[in-house]
Design a protein around this motif. Structure first.
Motif, mmCIF file in Angstrom:
data_model
loop_
_atom_site.group_PDB
_atom_site.id
_atom_site.type_symbol
_atom_site.label_atom_id
_atom_site.label_comp_id
_atom_site.label_asym_id
_atom_site.label_seq_id
_atom_site.Cartn_x
_atom_site.Cartn_y
_atom_site.Cartn_z
ATOM 1 N N GLU A 214 -53.872 8.499 -1.703
ATOM 2 C CA GLU A 214 -53.453 7.187 -2.202
ATOM 3 C C GLU A 214 -53.752 7.079 -3.698
ATOM 4 N N VAL A 215 -54.937 7.519 -4.079
ATOM 5 C CA VAL A 215 -55.321 7.463 -5.488
ATOM 6 C C VAL A 215 -54.492 8.456 -6.301
ATOM 7 N N ALA A 216 -54.238 9.642 -5.758
ATOM 8 C CA ALA A 216 -53.468 10.660 -6.478
ATOM 9 C C ALA A 216 -52.068 10.166 -6.800
ATOM 10 N N ALA A 217 -51.430 9.473 -5.859
ATOM 11 C CA ALA A 217 -50.079 8.956 -6.101
ATOM 12 C C ALA A 217 -50.080 7.975 -7.263
ATOM 13 N N TYR A 218 -51.107 7.138 -7.339
ATOM 14 C CA TYR A 218 -51.198 6.189 -8.454
ATOM 15 C C TYR A 218 -51.419 6.912 -9.783
ATOM 16 N N LEU A 219 -52.301 7.904 -9.768
ATOM 17 C CA LEU A 219 -52.582 8.629 -11.001
ATOM 18 C C LEU A 219 -51.365 9.407 -11.496
ATOM 19 N N LEU A 220 -50.535 9.891 -10.575
ATOM 20 C CA LEU A 220 -49.348 10.659 -10.952
ATOM 21 C C LEU A 220 -48.184 9.771 -11.377
ATOM 22 N N ASP A 221 -48.284 8.472 -11.143
ATOM 23 C CA ASP A 221 -47.217 7.552 -11.513
ATOM 24 C C ASP A 221 -47.386 7.142 -12.975
ATOM 25 N N TYR A 222 -47.095 8.087 -13.855
ATOM 26 C CA TYR A 222 -47.306 7.868 -15.282
ATOM 27 C C TYR A 222 -46.470 6.707 -15.797
ATOM 28 N N GLY A 223 -47.110 5.869 -16.602
ATOM 29 C CA GLY A 223 -46.410 4.743 -17.183
ATOM 30 C C GLY A 223 -45.939 3.724 -16.174
ATOM 31 N N HIS A 224 -46.529 3.736 -14.980
ATOM 32 C CA HIS A 224 -46.129 2.812 -13.912
ATOM 33 C C HIS A 224 -44.630 2.934 -13.629
ATOM 34 N N PHE A 225 -44.136 4.172 -13.712
ATOM 35 C CA PHE A 225 -42.705 4.457 -13.601
ATOM 36 C C PHE A 225 -42.145 4.038 -12.240
ATOM 37 N N ALA A 226 -42.869 4.340 -11.156
ATOM 38 C CA ALA A 226 -42.406 4.024 -9.805
ATOM 39 C C ALA A 226 -42.999 2.737 -9.263
ATOM 40 N N ASN A 227 -43.883 2.090 -10.019
ATOM 41 C CA ASN A 227 -44.449 0.792 -9.647
ATOM 42 C C ASN A 227 -45.494 0.891 -8.537
ATOM 43 N N VAL A 228 -46.245 1.979 -8.491
ATOM 44 C CA VAL A 228 -47.333 2.106 -7.516
ATOM 45 C C VAL A 228 -48.472 1.176 -7.927
ATOM 46 N N PRO A 229 -48.984 0.341 -7.020
ATOM 47 C CA PRO A 229 -50.077 -0.571 -7.382
ATOM 48 C C PRO A 229 -51.336 0.198 -7.774
ATOM 49 N N PRO A 230 -52.144 -0.349 -8.669
ATOM 50 C CA PRO A 230 -53.409 0.300 -9.029
ATOM 51 C C PRO A 230 -54.245 0.603 -7.798
ATOM 52 N N THR A 231 -54.746 1.820 -7.732
ATOM 53 C CA THR A 231 -55.484 2.286 -6.558
ATOM 54 C C THR A 231 -56.683 3.098 -7.022
ATOM 55 N N MET A 232 -57.804 2.919 -6.374
ATOM 56 C CA MET A 232 -59.005 3.675 -6.737
ATOM 57 C C MET A 232 -59.797 4.025 -5.489
ATOM 58 N N LEU A 233 -60.601 5.060 -5.610
ATOM 59 C CA LEU A 233 -61.500 5.470 -4.544
ATOM 60 C C LEU A 233 -62.846 4.808 -4.791
ATOM 61 N N VAL A 234 -63.396 4.169 -3.772
ATOM 62 C CA VAL A 234 -64.622 3.404 -3.944
ATOM 63 C C VAL A 234 -65.605 3.670 -2.824
ATOM 64 N N LYS A 235 -66.873 3.376 -3.102
ATOM 65 C CA LYS A 235 -67.863 3.156 -2.062
ATOM 66 C C LYS A 235 -68.009 1.650 -1.972
ATOM 67 N N ILE A 236 -67.760 1.088 -0.815
ATOM 68 C CA ILE A 236 -67.769 -0.363 -0.646
ATOM 69 C C ILE A 236 -68.626 -0.715 0.562
ATOM 70 N N THR A 237 -69.373 -1.803 0.438
ATOM 71 C CA THR A 237 -70.315 -2.207 1.481
ATOM 72 C C THR A 237 -70.001 -3.616 1.942
ATOM 73 N N HIS A 238 -69.880 -3.794 3.266
ATOM 74 C CA HIS A 238 -69.647 -5.117 3.838
ATOM 75 C C HIS A 238 -69.912 -5.070 5.336
ATOM 76 N N THR A 239 -70.087 -6.253 5.914
ATOM 77 C CA THR A 239 -70.343 -6.336 7.356
ATOM 78 C C THR A 239 -69.071 -6.274 8.187
ATOM 79 N N ILE A 240 -67.901 -6.420 7.568
ATOM 80 C CA ILE A 240 -66.659 -6.492 8.343
ATOM 81 C C ILE A 240 -66.220 -5.139 8.873
ATOM 82 N N PHE A 241 -66.689 -4.061 8.278
ATOM 83 C CA PHE A 241 -66.183 -2.744 8.642
ATOM 84 C C PHE A 241 -66.587 -2.363 10.063
ATOM 85 N N ASN A 242 -65.780 -1.507 10.658
ATOM 86 C CA ASN A 242 -65.977 -1.133 12.053
ATOM 87 C C ASN A 242 -66.845 0.116 12.174
#
Length: 635
Positions: A214-242
């Motif tokens: 998912e992140v690679a597709a965003y990084l390869l979309d140079y100049g937002h040419f294909a309009n891929v939304p900003p995407t990043m890989l994260v460590k995220i913490t919350h109680t909602i996760f399964n």
């Protein structure tokens, strides 16, 4: 002994606390994920190594680590961590997947674990310089979390996905944890049965690795040419996760689902929209939008571009011939960049826009693409991406550049990459036939020495390799893909199709055809026949075991997108082995030495003009391919 992690923010303006005062800054930090989804941030001092990481994991999670390996993409870390970048996600894999009755629960929940990892609610991983837009998105989500604005789970799709909001309760991001993907250990929909790193929904895409893509597709979309939304890989913490109940774990102490859980996940900006492409006629879609998304799909060899992951936003009356003005937003790129060539899925392949020739702007964009730089960029920004995926990226980008320079339109390029089905058997695509011919040419001329390749040739018959669907130890090995196989044995050599094309081409008036084609080509697009000379430094190593393909007993469809539609599920059992769709690979790229790979690319590009001429001739005489049924996973 506590395994403390400093609460580090992305910039000085970030909420979430500052570094501990008076404490010497650490050398680097890593986030280690066990193969069942447990995540722990570990701060290291200079001189600490893999054994240090494993010891800290053993103490913090109360789990044995002696029979485990610490991996980073293709790389198995022996001891030295100096080459690992700060905030890199590592995977701890058990060398054997059998769990004894005495194996402790590895659930990532519980106060004991949370107290040992005091990193912030969101940490961006792998990205050397996050954009201001991504930083602001993370900042908005953190602020909402701290103000008690809870995210909501997405009901659709086969994997776990969660909408995170800003302080006003508006959806601003969608988060997909890697350990909640289909067949992953903590999948909330019941699609479980695989450990992280094993073959997944697509056998060439491993469980737990769709977020990287998912992140690679965003990084390869140079100049937002294909309009891929900003995407990043994260460590995220919350109680909602399964977190699923542990198999064979009698104690529920560590399975308290009210505690915060840390996950490695993809985080993508939520784009407000009116509907997805499956709800609307394609006539309203701008030609340029379809072309730009198609160009991206070809570059990344997207195996799952269905209408459900093309979001549509109305903009008002249009100025072109395809109806009202709309904006297309492509999402869900987790099944792109497979580890081998397989059957891509392009929903747009039979849309009328795909048959319109590329514009000068689009041809210029394609001409400026550099697959070598693309691969190097991903190695830098996402070093956990496997080298086999980068070879597919290079190959498909070369194919796109040559095809566009020759004058092929988007639908013709996509069709040459897609497989056809005859008598219920899957036949290799024209792209795969060219790769098979190039690979055969390289092998016949023995361009490498046995010690250079690192492997010895087997005496086994390579006419057919089957992918493994067994849930055994071999499934943890990196997948190998067959050289010249098919889903079923056939007396007809697939390479005979190339011979037939050559004979048919000889019967045409080649000189006249070449003159016509040359005059129709855009002169500003240079050929890249010499491109492989700059690729000789691309090295991809490693060879692994083949998989034996199982026959699925149920059909899987499902969708994880923004539309909120009810997903369609399988008929029959939810066993991971049964739900995996069949797939064949007719040629493998990952086991070639650097010298083989360079020679292969040279021969591949040499074969392309003849294949393109044949394609043009077939179109002129009216032998157009029949539309094929979709095989999208709709994931």
């Amino acid at each position: 002994m506590a395994v403390a992690v400093l609460d580090r923010s992305f910039s000085s303006e970030y909420p979430g606390g500052s570094r501990t005062e008076g404490r010497q800054l650490s050398w680097k930090r890593v986030f280690v994920q066990t193969d069942n989804g447990s995540v722990l941030g570990i701060e290291l001092e200079r001189g600490e190594n893999v054994q240090t990481v494993k010891k800290k994991l053993q103490i913090a999670l109360n789990m044995p680590t002696d029979e485990s390996s610490l991996t980073f993409g293709d790389l198995v870390l022996n001891n030295d961590l100096s080459s690992i970048r700060n905030d890199s996600p590592l995977l701890l894999k058990r060398n054997q997947i059998h769990r004894s009755n005495s194996t402790p629960c590895l659930s990532p929940t519980g106060k004991d674990v949370w107290q040992r990892d005091r990193s912030g609610p969101i940490e961006i991983l792998g990205c050397s310089s996050p954009s201001s837009r991504m930083k602001q998105l993370a900042k908005d989500v953190i602020k909402a979390i701290k103000n008690g604005v809870d995210p909501v789970a997405a009901n659709s799709g086969m994997g776990g996905a969660y909408y995170f909001k800003n302080i006003w309760g508006e959806r601003v991001a969608i988060v997909k944890p890697t350990d909640e993907e289909p067949f992953a250990p903590n999948n909330p929909k019941g699609f479980v049965g695989k450990a992280l790193g094993q073959p997944g929904l697509k056998r060439s895409v491993r469980v737990g690795e769709t977020g990287f893509r998912e992140v690679a597709a965003y990084l390869l979309d140079y100049g937002h040419f294909a309009n891929v939304p900003p995407t990043m890989l994260v460590k995220i913490t919350h109680t909602i996760f399964n977190v699923n109940d542990c198999v064979g774990c009698k104690s529920k102490v560590f399975c308290n689902k009210s505690e915060a859980v840390s996950k490695i996940a993809s985080l993508q900006e939520f784009i407000p929209h009116d509907f997805d492409a499956s709800d609307h006629g394609t006539s309203s879609f701008p030609v340029s939008a379809v072309h730009r998304i198609g160009i991206l799909d070809i570059r990344i060899f997207n195996t799952d571009r269905h209408a459900g992951n093309l979001l549509v936003k109305k903009l008002g009356p249009g100025a072109d011939n395809f109806g009202e003005q709309t904006e297309l937003i492509p999402i869900d790129h987790g099944l792109c960049l497979p580890e081998c060539l397989e059957d891509p899925y392009f929903e747009w392949i039979h849309w009328p826009q795909a048959s319109v020739p590329f514009s000068e702007e689009e041809l210029e964009y394609i001409a400026e693409l550099d697959p070598v730089k693309d691969a190097e960029m991903l190695r830098t920004e996402l070093p956990m991406i496997r080298e086999a995926c980068l070879r597919v990226l290079v190959l498909s980008t070369v194919f796109l550049k040559e095809a566009a320079a020759f004058g092929l339109c988007l639908s013709e390029i996509g069709d040459m990459m897609s497989r056809q089905f005859t008598a219920k058997e899957e036949e290799p695509s024209q792209l795969e036939l060219l790769c098979m011919e190039a690979r055969k040419w390289v092998e016949e001329r023995e361009f490498f020495l046995p010690d250079e390749a690192g492997v010895e040739d087997d005496d086994d018959d390579f006419t057919q390799f089957l992918l493994d669907s067994e849930d055994d130890a071999d499934a943890l090995e990196p997948p190998a893909f067959c050289k010249f196989g098919s889903m079923k044995a056939s007396s007809r050599n697939p390479l005979s199709k190339l011979d037939e094309c050559d004979k048919e081409e000889e019967e045409t008036e080649e000189d006249e055809d070449d003159d016509i084609l040359t005059s129709a080509l855009p002169q500003k697009i240079p050929s890249i026949s010499k491109l492989s000379s700059s690729m000789k430094g691309l090295g991809f190593i490693g060879k692994s075991k083949p998989y034996r393909r199982g026959v699925p007993k149920g059909k899987v469809t499902g969708r994880t997108n923004y539309s909120g539609k009810a997903s369609e599920h399988q008929s029959g059992s939810r066993s991971a082995n049964e739900l995996l769709p069949p797939s064949a690979s007719f040629v493998k790229l990952s086991d070639m030495s650097p010298k083989e790979w360079s020679a292969f690319l040279d021969k591949f590009q040499e074969l392309l003009p003849g294949a393109f001429r044949t394609r043009k001739h077939t179109a002129r005489v009216g032998q157009r391919p029949m539309p094929r049924l979709g095989t999208s996973c709709q994931f």
